[in-house]
Structure formats: structure tokens, C-alpha cells
Design a protein around this motif. Sequence first.
Motif, mmCIF file in Angstrom:
data_model
loop_
_atom_site.group_PDB
_atom_site.id
_atom_site.type_symbol
_atom_site.label_atom_id
_atom_site.label_comp_id
_atom_site.label_asym_id
_atom_site.label_seq_id
_atom_site.Cartn_x
_atom_site.Cartn_y
_atom_site.Cartn_z
ATOM 1 N N ILE A 118 -17.804 -15.250 -15.019
ATOM 2 C CA ILE A 118 -19.574 -15.009 -15.146
ATOM 3 C C ILE A 118 -20.079 -14.591 -14.004
ATOM 4 O O ILE A 118 -20.543 -13.186 -13.233
ATOM 5 C CB ILE A 118 -20.509 -16.012 -15.724
ATOM 6 N N LEU A 119 -20.128 -15.075 -13.002
ATOM 7 C CA LEU A 119 -19.814 -14.468 -11.312
ATOM 8 C C LEU A 119 -19.093 -13.165 -11.222
ATOM 9 O O LEU A 119 -20.307 -12.981 -10.291
ATOM 10 C CB LEU A 119 -19.157 -15.681 -10.517
ATOM 11 N N ALA A 120 -17.939 -13.624 -10.987
ATOM 12 C CA ALA A 120 -17.700 -11.728 -11.724
ATOM 13 C C ALA A 120 -18.652 -10.538 -11.565
ATOM 14 O O ALA A 120 -18.324 -9.789 -10.771
ATOM 15 C CB ALA A 120 -16.187 -11.878 -11.264
ATOM 16 N N CYS A 121 -18.660 -11.191 -13.164
ATOM 17 C CA CYS A 121 -19.834 -10.159 -13.563
ATOM 18 C C CYS A 121 -21.483 -9.797 -13.023
ATOM 19 O O CYS A 121 -21.687 -8.621 -12.277
ATOM 20 C CB CYS A 121 -20.163 -10.520 -15.425
ATOM 21 N N THR A 122 -21.155 -10.853 -12.318
ATOM 22 C CA THR A 122 -23.043 -10.731 -11.727
ATOM 23 C C THR A 122 -22.531 -10.185 -10.028
ATOM 24 O O THR A 122 -23.517 -9.255 -10.169
ATOM 25 C CB THR A 122 -23.283 -12.124 -11.714
ATOM 26 N N VAL A 123 -21.410 -10.233 -9.992
ATOM 27 C CA VAL A 123 -21.019 -9.589 -8.301
ATOM 28 C C VAL A 123 -21.171 -8.032 -8.363
ATOM 29 O O VAL A 123 -21.369 -7.195 -8.173
ATOM 30 C CB VAL A 123 -19.612 -9.785 -7.955
ATOM 31 N N ALA A 124 -20.317 -7.715 -9.527
ATOM 32 C CA ALA A 124 -20.149 -6.345 -10.621
ATOM 33 C C ALA A 124 -21.342 -5.920 -10.738
ATOM 34 O O ALA A 124 -21.838 -4.234 -10.274
ATOM 35 C CB ALA A 124 -19.127 -6.079 -11.145
ATOM 36 N N THR A 125 -22.431 -6.384 -11.101
ATOM 37 C CA THR A 125 -23.756 -5.887 -11.329
ATOM 38 C C THR A 125 -24.417 -5.809 -10.209
ATOM 39 O O THR A 125 -24.702 -4.886 -10.393
ATOM 40 C CB THR A 125 -24.072 -6.796 -12.668
ATOM 41 N N ALA A 126 -24.266 -6.493 -9.248
ATOM 42 C CA ALA A 126 -25.438 -6.345 -7.933
ATOM 43 C C ALA A 126 -24.280 -5.098 -7.853
ATOM 44 O O ALA A 126 -25.123 -4.086 -7.208
ATOM 45 C CB ALA A 126 -24.734 -7.746 -7.051
ATOM 46 N N CYS A 127 -23.148 -4.800 -7.633
ATOM 47 C CA CYS A 127 -22.570 -3.686 -6.437
ATOM 48 C C CYS A 127 -23.210 -2.284 -7.333
ATOM 49 O O CYS A 127 -23.251 -0.997 -6.930
ATOM 50 C CB CYS A 127 -20.906 -3.526 -6.608
ATOM 51 N N LEU A 128 -23.812 -2.063 -8.317
ATOM 52 C CA LEU A 128 -23.454 -0.823 -9.109
ATOM 53 C C LEU A 128 -24.808 -0.676 -9.995
ATOM 54 O O LEU A 128 -25.667 0.554 -10.242
ATOM 55 C CB LEU A 128 -22.745 -0.914 -10.884
ATOM 56 N N LEU A 129 -26.206 -1.997 -9.329
ATOM 57 C CA LEU A 129 -27.578 -1.829 -10.006
ATOM 58 C C LEU A 129 -28.147 -0.329 -9.033
ATOM 59 O O LEU A 129 -28.500 -0.216 -9.355
ATOM 60 C CB LEU A 129 -27.855 -2.754 -9.789
ATOM 61 N N PRO A 130 -27.433 -0.738 -7.965
ATOM 62 C CA PRO A 130 -28.663 0.260 -7.161
ATOM 63 C C PRO A 130 -28.136 1.843 -8.195
ATOM 64 O O PRO A 130 -28.906 3.136 -7.219
ATOM 65 C CB PRO A 130 -27.678 0.211 -5.716
ATOM 66 N N LEU A 131 -26.933 2.183 -8.715
ATOM 67 C CA LEU A 131 -27.031 3.122 -9.180
ATOM 68 C C LEU A 131 -27.370 3.766 -10.319
ATOM 69 O O LEU A 131 -26.735 4.609 -11.157
ATOM 70 C CB LEU A 131 -25.493 3.614 -8.676
ATOM 71 N N ARG A 132 -28.319 2.686 -11.254
ATOM 72 C CA ARG A 132 -27.945 2.795 -12.375
ATOM 73 C C ARG A 132 -28.329 3.859 -13.223
ATOM 74 O O ARG A 132 -28.518 4.259 -13.925
ATOM 75 C CB ARG A 132 -28.602 1.426 -12.859
ATOM 76 N N ASN A 133 -29.446 4.721 -12.923
ATOM 77 C CA ASN A 133 -30.136 6.051 -12.994
ATOM 78 C C ASN A 133 -29.578 7.089 -12.957
ATOM 79 O O ASN A 133 -29.832 7.429 -13.153
ATOM 80 C CB ASN A 133 -31.780 5.592 -11.984
ATOM 81 N N TYR A 134 -28.180 6.909 -12.263
ATOM 82 C CA TYR A 134 -27.850 8.610 -11.913
ATOM 83 C C TYR A 134 -27.267 8.641 -13.359
ATOM 84 O O TYR A 134 -26.079 7.648 -14.335
ATOM 85 C CB TYR A 134 -26.618 8.073 -10.737
ATOM 86 N N GLY A 135 -26.329 9.916 -13.830
ATOM 87 C CA GLY A 135 -25.977 10.108 -14.959
ATOM 88 C C GLY A 135 -25.102 11.133 -13.790
ATOM 89 O O GLY A 135 -25.016 11.322 -12.677
#
Length: 161
Positions: free
Chosen positions: A133-150
Motif C-alpha cells: 500500500i505504501l508502494a502504491c502511495t509513492v507511485a501515486t505521488a510520483c505520477l500525480l503532478p502529471l495527472r492532467n496530461y494526455g
Amino acid sequence: MAVAAARVSVMEIGGLLGTFASGAVSDLLNGRRILVTLAYFFGLAATLLTVLLTSSVGSGWIDSGLMFLLGFFINGPQCLIGLVAAEVSDRRAVATTTGFLGLVSYAGAVAAGWPISKLIRVLGWPAYVVAMILACTVATACLLPLRNYGANHLAAARGDS
């Protein structure tokens, strides 16, 4: 033995469907693969939390359903992350970027064996689930700044035609 084999098969079926669904949904969302990957990370974390909370129930149906969901939510991002890496990198470095991603993936797989087994032996399976679950959290934090990109937005930002 047959029950374990059936549950692993259910996980693989979930993975197959999760891979297909991640691609189809990201295409429906105009290539917003990062957003789909983030949704899969959320689903994976929720499934892992459910595993943690229902581990004492002992229901074969619940276990099989959770194995299906784990396969579904693990394989979706695994399918998309290579595309994400190719889309966020400069077009002249796509092969290098995806090669580096492969290197990191394989290094992580090699390095994970001993620490994960040690974690499970010392602290038990619940600690493993919490670590995932912590790994999911870290991965989410890494990708979150790019969330609006297509895909189209990234191509325009890089200057691709």
C-alpha cells in the motif's frame, strides 16, 4: 494444490482483463494514461486494504475475487507505464527512456526478493500488505503532478507534430 492453482489462474485472468481495460479506458479518455494509471493504483491500494481486513474470513470466494482484483489492478499500470514513459520523454530519447524503465523494473524485481521475504518472515503478511500500500502511495505521488496530461497534450508540449 488444485485450489492454489485455480486462484493463481483467477489472478491471471484478472490481469488479462485489467490490461485490456486499462488500454481501452485510456483510449476513451484521449490517451490520459497517467489518469488511468492513478485510478488503478487507487484500486490496487483499496484491494490490498480489503485483503488485510478480510484475511481472517477464510472464504474461498472472497479470496478468489480478491486475487482477480489484484491481477486486474497490477497488470493495468504495468501495461500503461511504458507508454507513459514514452509519451513524457523527448521523441529523440524514447528508446533510451523505455530501456531505462526496463532496467529499473528488472533491478527492482531482483532486489525485491530478499527484502520482501525478510519483511514477511520477521513481521508477517500484514506488513507485506502495508508495504505494498505504501508502494502504491509513492507511485501515486510520483505520477500525480502529471495527472492532467494526455498523449496529445504531451506531444504538443514537446513540440512533436
